[in-house]
Design an enzyme around this catalytic site. Structure first.
Site, PDB file in Angstrom:
ATOM      1  N   PRO A  53       0.731  -1.100  -0.063  1.00 44.36           N
ATOM      2  CA  PRO A  53       0.046   0.007   0.061  1.00 44.36           C
ATOM      3  C   PRO A  53       0.995   1.290   0.078  1.00 44.36           C
ATOM      4  O   PRO A  53       2.057   1.316   0.331  1.00 44.36           O
ATOM      5  CB  PRO A  53      -0.865  -0.258   1.407  1.00 44.36           C
ATOM      6  CG  PRO A  53      -0.695  -1.506   1.916  1.00 44.36           C
ATOM      7  CD  PRO A  53       0.544  -2.072   1.170  1.00 44.36           C
ATOM      8  N   GLY A 104       2.679   4.389   0.909  1.00 42.68           N
ATOM      9  CA  GLY A 104       3.337   5.192   2.383  1.00 42.68           C
ATOM     10  C   GLY A 104       3.950   4.108   3.147  1.00 42.68           C
ATOM     11  O   GLY A 104       4.392   4.308   4.280  1.00 42.68           O
ATOM     12  N   THR A 105       4.350   2.878   2.647  1.00 42.51           N
ATOM     13  CA  THR A 105       4.926   1.805   3.541  1.00 42.51           C
ATOM     14  C   THR A 105       6.378   1.763   3.531  1.00 42.51           C
ATOM     15  O   THR A 105       6.852   0.996   3.977  1.00 42.51           O
ATOM     16  CB  THR A 105       4.321   0.519   3.322  1.00 42.51           C
ATOM     17  OG1 THR A 105       4.268   0.245   1.779  1.00 42.51           O
ATOM     18  CG2 THR A 105       2.843   0.437   3.590  1.00 42.51           C
ATOM     19  N   GLU A 143     -10.311 -13.765  12.918  1.00 39.55           N
ATOM     20  CA  GLU A 143      -9.195 -14.658  12.610  1.00 39.55           C
ATOM     21  C   GLU A 143      -8.673 -15.835  13.414  1.00 39.55           C
ATOM     22  O   GLU A 143      -8.213 -16.797  13.243  1.00 39.55           O
ATOM     23  CB  GLU A 143      -8.026 -13.556  12.523  1.00 39.55           C
ATOM     24  CG  GLU A 143      -8.267 -12.612  11.646  1.00 39.55           C
ATOM     25  CD  GLU A 143      -8.527 -12.910  10.185  1.00 39.55           C
ATOM     26  OE1 GLU A 143      -8.159 -14.106   9.655  1.00 39.55           O
ATOM     27  OE2 GLU A 143      -9.419 -12.342   9.477  1.00 39.55           O
ATOM     28  N   ASP A 177     -15.387 -15.353   3.040  1.00 37.08           N
ATOM     29  CA  ASP A 177     -15.100 -17.116   3.706  1.00 37.08           C
ATOM     30  C   ASP A 177     -16.541 -17.782   3.039  1.00 37.08           C
ATOM     31  O   ASP A 177     -16.047 -18.827   2.590  1.00 37.08           O
ATOM     32  CB  ASP A 177     -15.160 -16.868   5.025  1.00 37.08           C
ATOM     33  CG  ASP A 177     -13.881 -16.107   5.595  1.00 37.08           C
ATOM     34  OD1 ASP A 177     -12.923 -15.996   4.766  1.00 37.08           O
ATOM     35  OD2 ASP A 177     -14.160 -15.840   6.439  1.00 37.08           O
TER      36      ASP A 177
HETATM   37  P1  ADP Z   1       5.809   4.488  -0.471  1.00 41.40           P
HETATM   38  O1  ADP Z   1       6.957   4.591  -1.545  1.00 41.40           O
HETATM   39  O2  ADP Z   1       5.669   2.784  -0.322  1.00 41.40           O
HETATM   40  O3  ADP Z   1       4.669   4.861  -1.087  1.00 41.40           O
HETATM   41  P2  ADP Z   1       7.618   5.844   0.730  1.00 41.40           P
HETATM   42  O4  ADP Z   1       9.105   5.226   0.543  1.00 41.40           O
HETATM   43  O5  ADP Z   1       7.708   7.085  -0.191  1.00 41.40           O
HETATM   44  O6  ADP Z   1       6.395   5.127   0.639  1.00 41.40           O
HETATM   45  O7  ADP Z   1       7.715   6.626   2.231  1.00 41.40           O
HETATM   46  C1  ADP Z   1       7.148   7.878   2.301  1.00 41.40           C
HETATM   47  C2  ADP Z   1       7.983   8.436   3.875  1.00 41.40           C
HETATM   48  O8  ADP Z   1       7.312   7.894   4.840  1.00 41.40           O
HETATM   49  C3  ADP Z   1       9.430   7.875   3.768  1.00 41.40           C
HETATM   50  O9  ADP Z   1      10.338   9.185   3.252  1.00 41.40           O
HETATM   51  C4  ADP Z   1       9.616   8.017   5.207  1.00 41.40           C
HETATM   52  O10 ADP Z   1       9.827   9.186   5.826  1.00 41.40           O
HETATM   53  C5  ADP Z   1       8.180   7.476   5.720  1.00 41.40           C
HETATM   54  N1  ADP Z   1       8.389   5.891   5.917  1.00 41.40           N
HETATM   55  C6  ADP Z   1       7.444   5.293   5.143  1.00 41.40           C
HETATM   56  N2  ADP Z   1       7.691   3.768   5.405  1.00 41.40           N
HETATM   57  C7  ADP Z   1       8.537   3.790   6.431  1.00 41.40           C
HETATM   58  C8  ADP Z   1       9.322   2.883   7.299  1.00 41.40           C
HETATM   59  N3  ADP Z   1       8.803   1.407   7.076  1.00 41.40           N
HETATM   60  N4  ADP Z   1      10.113   3.514   8.051  1.00 41.40           N
HETATM   61  C9  ADP Z   1      10.458   4.350   8.324  1.00 41.40           C
HETATM   62  N5  ADP Z   1       9.861   5.475   7.648  1.00 41.40           N
HETATM   63  C10 ADP Z   1       9.010   5.069   6.670  1.00 41.40           C
HETATM   64 ZN    ZN Z   2     -12.214 -14.828   7.461  1.00 37.07          ZN
END
Ligand code: ADP
Ligand code: ZN
Ligand code: MG
Length: 620
Positions: A209, A211-212, A433, A509
């Site tokens: 997803p 922002g991960t 779950e 399910d």
């Molecule tokens: P994606 O590319 O998955 O959409 P990004 O790598 O661009 O997400 O994440 C945006 C910002 O959010 C990063 O620059 C960082 O500051 C923060 N961030 C996101 N995931 C993490 C993580 N797992 N650990 C630390 N910081 C994170």
């Molecule tokens: Zn289920």
């Protein structure tokens, strides 16, 4: 999605200003200067000029390209008045002048001529180039702190030494990190692998997803391996002129190969990698296809003996990617970058909290507990919001109260965009779950339960139970199929027992359980009443789950009813079985659910140990 609106890089601003300044100079030199500096000569129509020539009133004429100046005769040897006119294309003029005995000559070159013509010739193309550049660059400057290299038409970035990202900057995605450590090793010591004849993977797809931390992980791989990082975003290609996309891809790989070992990172791969069969992009489709084809051929192109170029790509929509991209030799490795569980969130908060001044009372663990469903970017945003609030409140350091307020703000924003479970929902999902897991742990053929989680995975499920088969299975017997159905119903059964009500969360399910039961009856001949007949036309293998229901053979009304009754019977028996098992292990259901609510995910040995305590309900 991360915010895309970066300020224009200063270099670009300067670049634009130069064009503005040159443009102004051009105007000044061509139009304003001559009219200010040049003598003020009254203009007359050409027809009047010709008339005066014919009347013999004109003494001398100076013919310029843009202007004809002429001096009138005067009676008493004084200097006559000078007029000007704008010439028309008139080849007979010299003849006429000669005939009338007028002295005529070509005009001397204008005084500021070299400047004017230089500017006149040079500036317009430059302005054009400037505008063109502006459009090509629109679509986003790259991440800041990176410097642009290479030909101007390919936007390629190399990570500056100063802003080096490493795995220490990424937390909460330990599985993904573990897989990428191997990639770092490939980049650092490719010889170790090629020497044995192993093929180093070319493409790794980061799936998860928004922002991960996919982009962050890709940079960290480059940082850890100490190699250049070339980055380009799929969505930029969509905005480009025809033919630019594919040439950019070519350029990108050319540059990369020169700098190998290195990483090429393609963000938002889905923007170019959309399945070619899926239509529906107005106009831009051809361009996108060309770009995709170029990408595929580049990935096939760079051979093993070449230096190591590893292509990392990120997407949050793997399901729409063209299958050709996922073939061996292309993006054949996929790494799941999931939303972080509780401990992961705490670790991420820790990383980002180091950038702000924290007060004494701040408890990051408590904040992590209150932020289920937050991705890394949301947590980074949270820390920043809290810091902003602290500053606004005139505090010297960020306090827990600021975090509390910030959470409310961020959650309000997130709830609109994605799934953040409230406390009640979290509880329901947890019981659900654990219900699957408890029933599944007893059933034959359902595989070992490896992980239960109430952190939503991807976009679809709210929670999940991960079962891994202990071996490859090609045949399943009736008991195993019944066990699978009971396991599928375990989630809903737990909800029934604990809450005495049913939610909408179990629909998938039920669908799968009913499908299995129907196949048992109509395809596998497992019903005693209906016998070993296949009631479906050309049945496909059951595990080929292409979502297309098989058509039923034509049959009598009674047979159809009998099938329906049998399917219902199988599902209901399994349901009862699940209910019995859960009732019999009611305490364990509570214990495990409480633990799950606390940690949000349980896996491995800890889970195996808990589930080993499950006891079969006595047969009735
Ligand atoms: P994606 O590319 O998955 O959409 P990004 O790598 O661009 O997400 O994440 C945006 C910002 O959010 C990063 O620059 C960082 O500051 C923060 N961030 C996101 N995931 C993490 C993580 N797992 N650990 C630390 N910081 C994170
Ligand atoms: Zn289920
Ligand atoms: Mg990203």
């Amino acid at each position: 999605m991360p915010i895309k609106n970066q300020p224009t890089p200063p270099r670009f601003r300067l670049f634009n200003n130069i064009f503005l300044i040159l443009g102004a100079l051009f105007l000044v030199a061509n139009f304003i200067l001559p009219s200010i500096l040049g003598p003020q000569i009254p203009g007359v129509p050409y027809s009047l000029f010709i008339h005066q020539v014919q009347e013999g009133e004109v003494a001398r004429v100076q013919v310029g390209q843009n202007q004809i100046r002429f001096q009138l005769k005067t009676g008493d040897d004084q200097v006559g008045q000078v007029f000007s006119t704008t010439p028309i294309f008139d080849l007979s003029l010299p003849n006429l002048l000669e005939e009338k005995g007028v002295e005529f000559a070509a005009a001397p070159p204008p005084q500021n001529g070299w400047l004017t013509s230089l500017l006149g010739w040079v500036i317009p193309p430059l302005i054009f180039v400037g505008i063109w550049q502006f459009f090509v660059r629109r679509g986003g400057g790259g991440p800041q702190g990176m410097l642009s290299i290479g030909k101007s038409k390919a936007k390629v970035y190399v990570e500056g030494e100063a802003a080096k990202t490493t795995f220490a900057d990424v937390a909460g995605v330990e599985e993904a990190k573990a897989e990428l450590v191997e990639i770092v090793d490939f980049l650092k010591t490719p010889g170790r692998y090629t020497q044995i004849g192993a093929r180093i993977p070319k493409g790794v797809l980061l799936v998860g997803p928004p922002g991960t931390g996919k982009t962050l992980l890709a940079k960290a791989v480059a940082g850890e391996a100490g190699v250049p990082f070339f980055s380009i975003s799929g969505s930029e290609f969509v905005e480009m002129f025809v033919g630019v996309g594919s040439s950019r891809v070519r350029d990108l790989f050319e540059q990369a190969q020169k700098q190998a070992p290195c990483i090429v990172f393609i963000d938002e791969l889905d923007a170019i990698g959309k399945s070619r069969s899926s239509s529906g992009f107005y106009g831009g489709n051809d361009e996108r296809e060309q770009t995709l084809n170029q990408l595929l051929s580049e990935m096939d192109g760079f051979a093993v003996e070449d230096a190591t170029v590893i292509v990392l790509a990120a997407t949050n929509r793997p399901e729409i990617l063209d299958p050709a991209l996922l073939r061996p030799g292309r993006f054949d490795r996929q790494v799941l970058v999931d939303r972080p569980a509780l401990s992961g969130r705490e670790a991420i908060l820790n990383i980002h909290a180091q950038k702000v001044k924290l007060g004494e009372d701040v408890d990051l663990r408590a904040i992590a507990t209150r932020t289920p469903g937050f991705a890394g970017a949301d947590l980074a945003n949270l820390v920043n919001e809290a810091a902003l609030l602290a500053a606004r409140n005139g505090r010297q350091a960020v306090a827990q109260a600021d975090f509390a307020e910030a959470i409310e703000r961020v959650v309000a924003g997130l709830e609109k965009k994605s799934r953040v479970l409230n406390e009640k929902e979290k509880k329901i999902v947890a019981y659900h779950e654990v219900g699957h897991a408890l029933v599944g742990s007893l059933m034959p053929g359902s595989g070992r339960i490896e992980k239960i989680s109430i952190v939503s995975r991807g976009m679809a499920a709210l929670g999940y139970t991960l079962q891994l088969p202990t071996e490859d299975r090609f045949l399943m017997d009736e008991a195993e199929l019944r066990g699978q159905i009971a396991t599928l119903l375990g989630g809903r059964s737990a909800e029934e027992i604990v809450f005495n009500s049913i939610t909408t969360g179990a629909s998938n399910d039920l669908q799968r359980a009913t499908d299995l039961a129907e196949q048992m009856v109509t395809t596998f001949g497992m019903s005693k009443i209906l016998g070993p007949l296949a009631y479906q036309q050309g049945a496909r293998p059951m595990f080929l789950n292409d979502g297309m229901p098989n058509a039923r053979r034509s049959m009598s009304e009674e047979t159809a009813q009998a099938i329906d009754r049998e399917v219902k019977d199988i599902v209901e028996t399994a349901h009862q079985h699940a209910l019995d098992t859960l009732n019999h292990n009611r305490d364990l259901l509570e214990t495990i659910t409480m633990q799950l609510l606390e940690t949000e995910a349980i896996e491995g040995d800890k889970l195996h140990h808990l589930l080993s305590q499950v006891q079969a309900a006595p047969a009735l």
